[in-house]
Design an enzyme around this catalytic site. Sequence first.
Site, PDB file in Angstrom:
ATOM      1  N   GLU A   1     -37.173  -0.278  -2.066  1.00  0.00           N
ATOM      2  CA  GLU A   1     -38.386  -0.869  -2.673  1.00  0.00           C
ATOM      3  C   GLU A   1     -38.188  -1.142  -4.160  1.00  0.00           C
ATOM      4  O   GLU A   1     -39.091  -0.949  -4.973  1.00  0.00           O
ATOM      5  CB  GLU A   1     -39.614   0.020  -2.403  1.00  0.00           C
ATOM      6  CG  GLU A   1     -39.962   0.057  -0.925  1.00  0.00           C
ATOM      7  CD  GLU A   1     -41.191   0.855  -0.572  1.00  0.00           C
ATOM      8  OE1 GLU A   1     -42.083   1.009  -1.432  1.00  0.00           O
ATOM      9  OE2 GLU A   1     -41.271   1.338   0.573  1.00  0.00           O
TER      10      GLU A   1
HETATM   11  C1  LIG Z   1     -32.935   3.877   4.529  1.00  0.00           C
HETATM   12  C2  LIG Z   1     -33.159   2.475   4.061  1.00  0.00           C
HETATM   13  C3  LIG Z   1     -34.317   1.814   4.416  1.00  0.00           C
HETATM   14  C4  LIG Z   1     -34.508   0.489   4.031  1.00  0.00           C
HETATM   15  N1  LIG Z   1     -35.617  -0.202   4.480  1.00  0.00           N
HETATM   16  C5  LIG Z   1     -35.707  -1.533   4.243  1.00  0.00           C
HETATM   17  C6  LIG Z   1     -36.728  -2.335   4.867  1.00  0.00           C
HETATM   18  O1  LIG Z   1     -37.568  -1.821   5.613  1.00  0.00           O
HETATM   19  N2  LIG Z   1     -36.740  -3.660   4.621  1.00  0.00           N
HETATM   20  C7  LIG Z   1     -35.844  -4.266   3.802  1.00  0.00           C
HETATM   21  O2  LIG Z   1     -35.922  -5.481   3.618  1.00  0.00           O
HETATM   22  N3  LIG Z   1     -34.882  -3.545   3.179  1.00  0.00           N
HETATM   23  C8  LIG Z   1     -34.779  -2.204   3.396  1.00  0.00           C
HETATM   24  N4  LIG Z   1     -33.784  -1.465   2.813  1.00  0.00           N
HETATM   25  C9  LIG Z   1     -32.913  -2.101   1.845  1.00  0.00           C
HETATM   26  C10 LIG Z   1     -33.178  -1.634   0.423  1.00  0.00           C
HETATM   27  O3  LIG Z   1     -34.380  -2.163  -0.029  1.00  0.00           O
HETATM   28  C11 LIG Z   1     -31.957  -2.040  -0.407  1.00  0.00           C
HETATM   29  O4  LIG Z   1     -30.979  -1.057  -0.158  1.00  0.00           O
HETATM   30  C12 LIG Z   1     -32.259  -2.199  -1.866  1.00  0.00           C
HETATM   31  O5  LIG Z   1     -33.022  -3.335  -2.073  1.00  0.00           O
HETATM   32  C13 LIG Z   1     -30.977  -2.338  -2.684  1.00  0.00           C
HETATM   33  O6  LIG Z   1     -30.149  -3.312  -2.151  1.00  0.00           O
HETATM   34  P1  LIG Z   1     -28.627  -2.970  -1.835  1.00  0.00           P
HETATM   35  O7  LIG Z   1     -28.559  -1.675  -1.158  1.00  0.00           O
HETATM   36  O8  LIG Z   1     -28.008  -4.131  -1.175  1.00  0.00           O
HETATM   37  O9  LIG Z   1     -27.984  -2.756  -3.266  1.00  0.00           O
HETATM   38  P2  LIG Z   1     -27.385  -3.854  -4.257  1.00  0.00           P
HETATM   39  O10 LIG Z   1     -28.421  -4.869  -4.596  1.00  0.00           O
HETATM   40  O11 LIG Z   1     -26.093  -4.313  -3.753  1.00  0.00           O
HETATM   41  O12 LIG Z   1     -27.190  -2.936  -5.545  1.00  0.00           O
HETATM   42  C14 LIG Z   1     -26.167  -1.944  -5.625  1.00  0.00           C
HETATM   43  C15 LIG Z   1     -26.337  -1.221  -6.963  1.00  0.00           C
HETATM   44  O13 LIG Z   1     -26.261  -2.171  -8.029  1.00  0.00           O
HETATM   45  C16 LIG Z   1     -27.436  -2.126  -8.813  1.00  0.00           C
HETATM   46  N5  LIG Z   1     -27.777  -3.485  -9.252  1.00  0.00           N
HETATM   47  C17 LIG Z   1     -28.008  -4.567  -8.493  1.00  0.00           C
HETATM   48  N6  LIG Z   1     -28.316  -5.628  -9.248  1.00  0.00           N
HETATM   49  C18 LIG Z   1     -28.277  -5.192 -10.534  1.00  0.00           C
HETATM   50  C19 LIG Z   1     -28.508  -5.822 -11.798  1.00  0.00           C
HETATM   51  N7  LIG Z   1     -28.869  -7.100 -11.909  1.00  0.00           N
HETATM   52  N8  LIG Z   1     -28.380  -5.083 -12.895  1.00  0.00           N
HETATM   53  C20 LIG Z   1     -28.051  -3.765 -12.839  1.00  0.00           C
HETATM   54  N9  LIG Z   1     -27.824  -3.128 -11.677  1.00  0.00           N
HETATM   55  C21 LIG Z   1     -27.932  -3.832 -10.548  1.00  0.00           C
HETATM   56  C22 LIG Z   1     -28.509  -1.547  -7.902  1.00  0.00           C
HETATM   57  O14 LIG Z   1     -29.544  -0.918  -8.638  1.00  0.00           O
HETATM   58  C23 LIG Z   1     -27.691  -0.540  -7.108  1.00  0.00           C
HETATM   59  O15 LIG Z   1     -27.553   0.627  -7.848  1.00  0.00           O
HETATM   60  C24 LIG Z   1     -33.556  -0.150   3.206  1.00  0.00           C
HETATM   61  C25 LIG Z   1     -32.407   0.541   2.823  1.00  0.00           C
HETATM   62  C26 LIG Z   1     -32.187   1.818   3.266  1.00  0.00           C
HETATM   63  C27 LIG Z   1     -30.896   2.489   2.910  1.00  0.00           C
END
Ligand SMILES: Cc1cc2nc3c(=O)[nH]c(=O)nc-3n(C[C@H](O)[C@H](O)[C@H](O)COP(=O)(O)OP(=O)(O)OC[C@H]3O[C@@H](n4cnc5c(N)ncnc54)[C@H](O)[C@@H]3O)c2cc1C
Length: 647
Positions: free
Chosen positions: A446
């Site tokens: 979120e």
């Molecule tokens: C248990 C679980 C439940 C979930 N439920 C849902 C759901 O119901 N619906 C849904 O749509 N998604 C869901 N998600 C997805 C979740 O919202 C994402 O994991 C989250 O948005 C982060 O995306 P990512 O994991 O791809 O990380 P990434 O975007 O790849 O980021 C990886 C790291 O880089 C950092 N980062 C990214 N961009 C930047 C930037 N511009 N500047 C600095 N740092 C940055 C992030 O903060 C993070 O630390 C779920 C994930 C999990 C693990």
Amino acid sequence: MSEEKKHNEEDVELVMDTTKMNAEQISSMEVAESARETEWTKPSFASKLFMGDFDTSFLYPFPEQSAEEKKIGDDFLVKLEKVLKMIDPEEVDRTGELPEEYRTALFEVGAFGMKVPKEYGGLGFTQVNYNRAAQLIASYDGATATLISAHQSIGVPNPLKMFGTPEQKKKYFPRLATRSISAFALTEPDVGSDPSKMTTTAEPIEDGEYFLINGIKLWCTNGPVAELIVVMTQTKPKIVRGRERKQITAFIVEVKKDGEYLEGVECLYRCDFMGLRGIYNGLMKFTNVKVHKSDILWAEGRGLALALRTLNAGRLTLPAASAGLAKQCLYMCTKWGKEREQWGRPIGEHEEGRQKLAYIASMTFALDAVTKSTSHWTDQGEADLRIEAAMAKLFSTEVAWKVIDTTMQFRGGRGYERADSLRARGEDVFPVERAMRDCRINMILEGSSEIMKLFLAREAMDPHIRIAGPMMKASSTFSDKMGAVGKILGFYSTWLPKQYIAPLFVGGHSNMGPLARHYKFVDKASHKLARSFIYYMAMYQDKLEKKQMILGRLVDIGTELFVMSVTCAYAKSMMDKDRSNKEPYKLANHFCELARTRVNGYFKSLSCNHDELSNKMADSVIAGNLEWLEEGIIKAGLADKKPLGTE
Ligand SMILES: Cc1cc2nc3c(=O)[nH]c(=O)nc-3n(C[C@H](O)[C@H](O)[C@H](O)COP(=O)(O)OP(=O)(O)OC[C@H]3O[C@@H](n4cnc5c(N)ncnc54)[C@H](O)[C@@H]3O)c2cc1C
């Protein structure tokens, strides 16, 4: 003002330096910026705080439930607790299943319909009562809390309430309250924090009457058990200023009927996590799934704006869940701190233990204050809470992690032992290790903590960008800059001196009694924060967007000041009711003393830090210069096949 005008995507102009960005970076920025809520039609306490205006009128009187509202919540919590106690959270954690009979019992008690309006068969709860329930559930079982929250904090009920047509509400609300679990699908394998790379498409067919959805959604919580999912898709791009602008559109998609997936819908894999082992979270595939245009939520191209607003509102559940966890930690540590004797004294009497107990107690109080204030303000509907919601999410999830970590240390080996194992040995069934695994994800989903900080920084700078935007932009023309001069002089000639002079005459805040000194601190610090923003905006101009550490410290300061403000107001409201009770004062005072130390540290590290040193070190890492340092290990496995869904 019409929604069309409020979110006019054609008006989007990036304020950051795009000269060194590639087309993909510019597209990401444009998509995010076009989904931003641009208007501030209601006042915002935190937005004012960033501008050096500590407006205490938001804080008094600290909001409270009416007796009638409280009774509605109290009665429901009794019923909910009965259902929850049928569930064994350790069994859910061990087996990874929350059997259907419990989900049915939760439906029967109305837990899935808390956010569904009464006229459609739901409980029509206020945010306060909804969050009281969220706190109760999260204090007991993270997986059940996630099931309920993914359904109605981010699943169909929330966006349907905000943006649904009367027909959509009539069609979907009754089943959402009584029998259909829902989910929210934004994330894809290549779409995490940045939605601009979305590949799930919705192609119009039959003269635009229907759409065919194709794509893959990752980590969709509730996906495998949901009947209805809000699916974010890419629809036909728009041409804006001669360039293609991606359009993201949200659909309500019926994915299951009578327990069977509808044509074209599959759950390719049920994902398995460190914690929240009982959640149903899937990799969902959509192949030519036919959806009628009447199932578009809000409008074509408004999907990302809808997702951001849904998450904005949804985020308010996480402070409640964090407060529930912290209260549980306080309970467990209080008991353990008194009972466990080592070296001739209870561990809660050794100074290390006392510090931990004090930390957990005052943080729990602050989490309670943040949850109560933001929930009540939501119900009152008189303030714009987008900044407060993000601050509350950022603060509460980070603090909950620190509180559970402190609890684990305080419980010693028993903190690390699974609750099942403690039970088998006849000890108190304190699920510290499960709670730790369960809550870690809250700093990532979120909107991760890093993304929350970027969001907060963008909103904090918005008033300045509106006035001085052209001056900050390298690509602005001479006439753009000249056009801004009048506005800049008009505003900053009075505003800026005030930020220096006003702190010298900070009022007494005497109504706050012994907590007045903390309000004076917030008052002064908000002026210093406002000055600091201007200083760094002037120094880095459109390159400030890349200075994430500076921005992070500035928003951390704002967040601490916000939490100090509501924590003191909450304590004062309790002290006003019972003057003999000094505990609220002690809790707020302790929280504020620690917060002041952190705020002073952030201010200091704005100019005195190791950011550049760290950046250079990271360059070495990314360039592969440090591979020698990885020697002597068995390296973690790399993918040996194509990711599911991409074969
Ligand atoms: C248990 C679980 C439940 C979930 N439920 C849902 C759901 O119901 N619906 C849904 O749509 N998604 C869901 N998600 C997805 C979740 O919202 C994402 O994991 C989250 O948005 C982060 O995306 P990512 O994991 O791809 O990380 P990434 O975007 O790849 O980021 C990886 C790291 O880089 C950092 N980062 C990214 N961009 C930047 C930037 N511009 N500047 C600095 N740092 C940055 C992030 O903060 C993070 O630390 C779920 C994930 C999990 C693990």
